[in-house]
Structures are given as structure tokens and as C-alpha cells.
Design a protein around this motif. Structure first.
Motif, PDB file in Angstrom:
ATOM      1  N   SER A  42       0.636  -1.204   0.001  1.00 18.20           N
ATOM      2  CA  SER A  42      -0.064  -0.010  -0.140  1.00 18.20           C
ATOM      3  C   SER A  42       0.858   1.242   0.254  1.00 18.20           C
ATOM      4  CB  SER A  42      -1.015   0.224   1.341  1.00 18.20           C
ATOM      5  OG  SER A  42      -1.737   1.111   1.214  1.00 18.20           O
ATOM      6  N   GLY A  43       0.390   2.277  -0.732  1.00 19.96           N
ATOM      7  CA  GLY A  43       1.265   3.553  -0.911  1.00 19.96           C
ATOM      8  C   GLY A  43       0.212   4.497  -1.421  1.00 19.96           C
ATOM      9  N   GLY A  44       0.780   5.662  -1.426  1.00 20.05           N
ATOM     10  CA  GLY A  44       0.006   6.739  -2.095  1.00 20.05           C
ATOM     11  C   GLY A  44      -0.988   7.657  -1.054  1.00 20.05           C
ATOM     12  N   ALA A  45      -1.054   6.839  -0.323  1.00 21.28           N
ATOM     13  CA  ALA A  45      -2.035   7.793   0.975  1.00 21.28           C
ATOM     14  C   ALA A  45      -1.922   6.693   2.146  1.00 21.28           C
ATOM     15  CB  ALA A  45      -3.311   8.057   0.552  1.00 21.28           C
ATOM     16  N   TRP A  50      -6.408   0.426  11.484  1.00 20.97           N
ATOM     17  CA  TRP A  50      -7.580  -0.078  11.845  1.00 20.97           C
ATOM     18  C   TRP A  50      -8.130  -1.041  10.408  1.00 20.97           C
ATOM     19  CZ3 TRP A  50     -11.772   0.393   8.555  1.00 20.97           C
ATOM     20  CH2 TRP A  50     -12.126   1.620   8.330  1.00 20.97           C
ATOM     21  N   LEU A  51      -7.617  -0.283   9.435  1.00 18.47           N
ATOM     22  CA  LEU A  51      -7.749  -1.059   8.155  1.00 18.47           C
ATOM     23  C   LEU A  51      -6.949  -2.078   8.001  1.00 18.47           C
ATOM     24  CD1 LEU A  51      -9.680  -1.679   5.586  1.00 18.47           C
ATOM     25  CD2 LEU A  51      -8.505   0.426   4.617  1.00 18.47           C
ATOM     26  N   SER A  52      -5.602  -1.711   7.947  1.00 17.73           N
ATOM     27  CA  SER A  52      -4.470  -2.821   7.772  1.00 17.73           C
ATOM     28  C   SER A  52      -4.764  -3.956   8.807  1.00 17.73           C
ATOM     29  CB  SER A  52      -3.452  -1.932   8.193  1.00 17.73           C
ATOM     30  OG  SER A  52      -2.070  -2.911   7.679  1.00 17.73           O
ATOM     31  N   SER A  53      -4.899  -3.622  10.023  1.00 15.52           N
ATOM     32  CA  SER A  53      -5.148  -4.795  10.992  1.00 15.52           C
ATOM     33  C   SER A  53      -6.058  -5.750  10.932  1.00 15.52           C
ATOM     34  CB  SER A  53      -5.057  -4.118  12.486  1.00 15.52           C
ATOM     35  OG  SER A  53      -6.088  -3.389  12.569  1.00 15.52           O
ATOM     36  N   VAL A  62      -1.062  -6.612   4.549  1.00 19.12           N
ATOM     37  CA  VAL A  62      -0.760  -5.366   3.688  1.00 19.12           C
ATOM     38  C   VAL A  62       0.631  -4.667   4.161  1.00 19.12           C
ATOM     39  CG1 VAL A  62      -1.468  -3.067   3.073  1.00 19.12           C
ATOM     40  CG2 VAL A  62      -3.012  -4.969   3.303  1.00 19.12           C
ATOM     41  N   ILE A  63       1.433  -4.426   3.477  1.00 19.66           N
ATOM     42  CA  ILE A  63       2.602  -4.053   3.986  1.00 19.66           C
ATOM     43  C   ILE A  63       2.774  -2.427   3.377  1.00 19.66           C
ATOM     44  CG2 ILE A  63       5.152  -3.878   3.652  1.00 19.66           C
ATOM     45  CD1 ILE A  63       4.073  -6.053   5.240  1.00 19.66           C
ATOM     46  N   PRO A  80       8.692  -6.793   5.800  1.00 20.81           N
ATOM     47  CA  PRO A  80       7.449  -8.065   5.937  1.00 20.81           C
ATOM     48  C   PRO A  80       7.316  -8.952   7.134  1.00 20.81           C
ATOM     49  CG  PRO A  80       8.636  -7.680   4.028  1.00 20.81           C
ATOM     50  CD  PRO A  80       9.437  -6.924   4.838  1.00 20.81           C
ATOM     51  N   SER A  81       8.615  -9.106   7.631  1.00 20.16           N
ATOM     52  CA  SER A  81       8.682  -9.736   8.861  1.00 20.16           C
ATOM     53  C   SER A  81       8.171  -9.218   9.993  1.00 20.16           C
ATOM     54  CB  SER A  81      10.026 -10.347   9.103  1.00 20.16           C
ATOM     55  OG  SER A  81      10.800  -9.360   9.411  1.00 20.16           O
TER      56      SER A  81
END
Length: 282
Positions: A42-45, A50-53, A62-63, A80-81
């Protein structure tokens, strides 16, 4: 995904409750065609924590990374780890990052230096001097801070910060993230017309709002939508310092106009001022 799983009834609810989490994750990935995908970047913003988790709970890791075109384009990325959901990651080995002009909470402008940073804007010396220091540091215009382990976090944009009359810095994006954590709020715009009271304009998640109001036996009217969302505003305020609390809000009944990168066009609302009796903007 969460609503589909938690909304099961009867035998499906029983099976969902006893099925191993790993099995549910595999089923979700397969149904979305993600069988062969190892990571989602994910990038750009900034991606809300809460969404990632939440995605991670269902097998969609999602990294998050961070950068600008002026940095070709990467500055930080989560390992990533050991990712941290609310963080934009750790500084890549070739770069240096400093937080400058920090406030009382440790937030300051993110600046970066390294071989990937641009030399300047083509035939635009004035813009180059605004973005780069004489010794080559890129002034990103983003506000953030480091934690004790070297993970970087973004709290807002320098040009959007609200400086209260008491000298406190309020970052609209921080409050907007708390608001959109609610399943009833799709989008939010936080602002201050007078650098004293914090106000918000909210676009509801209409499908969920309609379901809640009908479940209460009420008609889906603009007034009832406002009354329902008032509970969400109060909940968000409980997590905010006094000077960040939303003093008044109104409901917007259509999506906000956005840029090509899906960011709200804040400049269109720079003169907005909500009066105490304003509840809905048509």
C-alpha cells in the motif's frame, strides 16, 4: 468481509465460530483470487491502522510504504517480517530521515536525504528551492514522528495543520482516521473556520446507516442520519484531547469531490463554516 462473517446465522454461524482461523483465511483468499499473492503493498496515501490490521485478521497482509516522486519514489517501508499497521515503516538503508521543527508532541516535518532524492524540478528553480535545502534535504511537507524502534508514522500534511488560538497543532487527518473507523462513516473532512472550534463534515456509509435506522423502527431521513452519527462523533471525541474534540458536525449526502489520486479536494471547502443549526449539507 467482516460483515459477511459476523452476520452469519444458524448453522453457518456455528460453523464459522468453530472453524480454524487459518481455514477461514484460506477460504477468503481463494474467493478473492489471492491464492498466489504473498503480500499486498500500500502506498499513495496513509492506510488507517484499523483497516490494515482488520485485513490482516482475514489473511490479507498489507505492507505499507512511503515515498514521493521526488524520492524515486521510496523513503520508508515496513519490514514484511515485522510490520506495524499504523506505521509507514522504517527508513530504507540508502536514506537518512530527520523530523524537523517538532511540536510539543514530537510531530514535525519529515525530511529525507539520499542518492534517490531528486536534484530539482526541471527548469523551475523557485519550486526546487522550496522543496530542497541547500545541502540536499527534501522537505516532504508531511508531518510525522518516529517511535522508539525507528518506525515512522504520518500524522498529517504541513499545509493542512490547524493551529489553535492556544498554540496547539491539530492535524485533521488524525481525527478523520478516527471518524472513518466507524462502519457508519465513509468519508470525513475535519477543519476549523476560526482556529478555535473543530468542525467536521461527514459522508455516511449509507447502506449500513439505513440498516441501523430501519432496525430502530425509524424512517431514513437526514435528521435521523445526523442523530445516529452524533453517537459516532461522541465516541471519537472520547479518544481525543480536549483541543482536538469536534465541536459541531454536519452530514453530507454525497461523496466528496476528489483528485485523481482519490484524495478529498480540501481547497473547495476552505471557506466552509457550520452554524450551530446546520445539520445537513445538500
Amino acid at each position: 468481509v467482516h460483515r459477511e462473517i459476523t452476520g452469519q446465522t444458524g448453522i453457518k454461524k456455528l460453523l464459522t465460530s468453530i472453524a480454524p482461523r487459518s481455514y477461514i483465511k484460506r477460504k477468503i483468499r481463494r474467493s478473492l483470487g489471492f491464492d498466489d499473492i504473498r503480500l499486498i503493498i500500500s502506498g499513495g496515501a496513509a492506510l488507517p491502522g484499523w483497516l490494515s490490521s482488520g485485513l490482516s485478521q482475514y489473511g490479507l497482509d498489507v505492507i505499507q510504504g512511503y515515498g514521493l516522486s521526488e524520492a524515486s519514489p521510496l523513503i520508508t517501508v515496513n519490514p514484511p517480517s515485522s510490520p506495524r499497521h499504523e506505521s509507514i515503516g522504517m527508513v530504507i538503508p540508502s536514506n537518512d530521515v530527520e523530523i524537523r521543527d517538532t511540536d510539543g508532541e514530537g510531530n514535525g516535518e519529515i525530511t529525507a536525504k539520499g542518492p534517490n532524492i531528486m536534484l530539482g524540478y526541471y527548469k523551475n528553480q523557485a519550486a526546487t528551492e522550496e522543496a530542497l535545502t541547500r545541502d540536499g534535504w527534501l522537505l516532504t511537507g508531511d508531518i510525522g514522528y518516529f517511535d522508539e524502534d525507528g518506525y515512522l508514522y504520518i500524522t498529517g500534511r504541513k499545509k493542512f495543520v490547524i493551529v489553535t488560538k492556544g498554540g496547539k497543532n491539530v492535524y485533521p487527518e488524525e481525527i478523520e482516521e478516527k471518524l472513518t473507523k466507524s462502519p457508519l462513516i465513509e468519508e470525513a473532512l475535519v477543519f476549523s473556520p476560526d482556529d478555535a472550534q473543530i468542525q467536521a463534515l461527514v459522508f455516511p456509509q449509507m447502506e449500513e446507516v439505513q440498516r441501523r435506522i430501519e432496525r430502530m423502527g425509524e424512517d431514513v431521513t437526514p435528521e435521523n442520519i445526523w442523530l445516529l452519527l452524533r453517537h459516532e462523533i461522541r465516541h471519537a471525541n472520547r479518544e481525543l484531547e480536549p483541543y482536538k474534540k469536534i465541536g459541531h458536525f454536519a452530514v453530507r449526502l454525497e461523496e466528496f469531490p476528489k483528485t485523481t489520486t482519490r484524495k478529498i479536494k480540501r481547497y473547495l471547502f476552505k471557506d466552509l463554516r457550520l452554524t450551530p443549526d446546520t445539520r445537513v449539507l445538500l
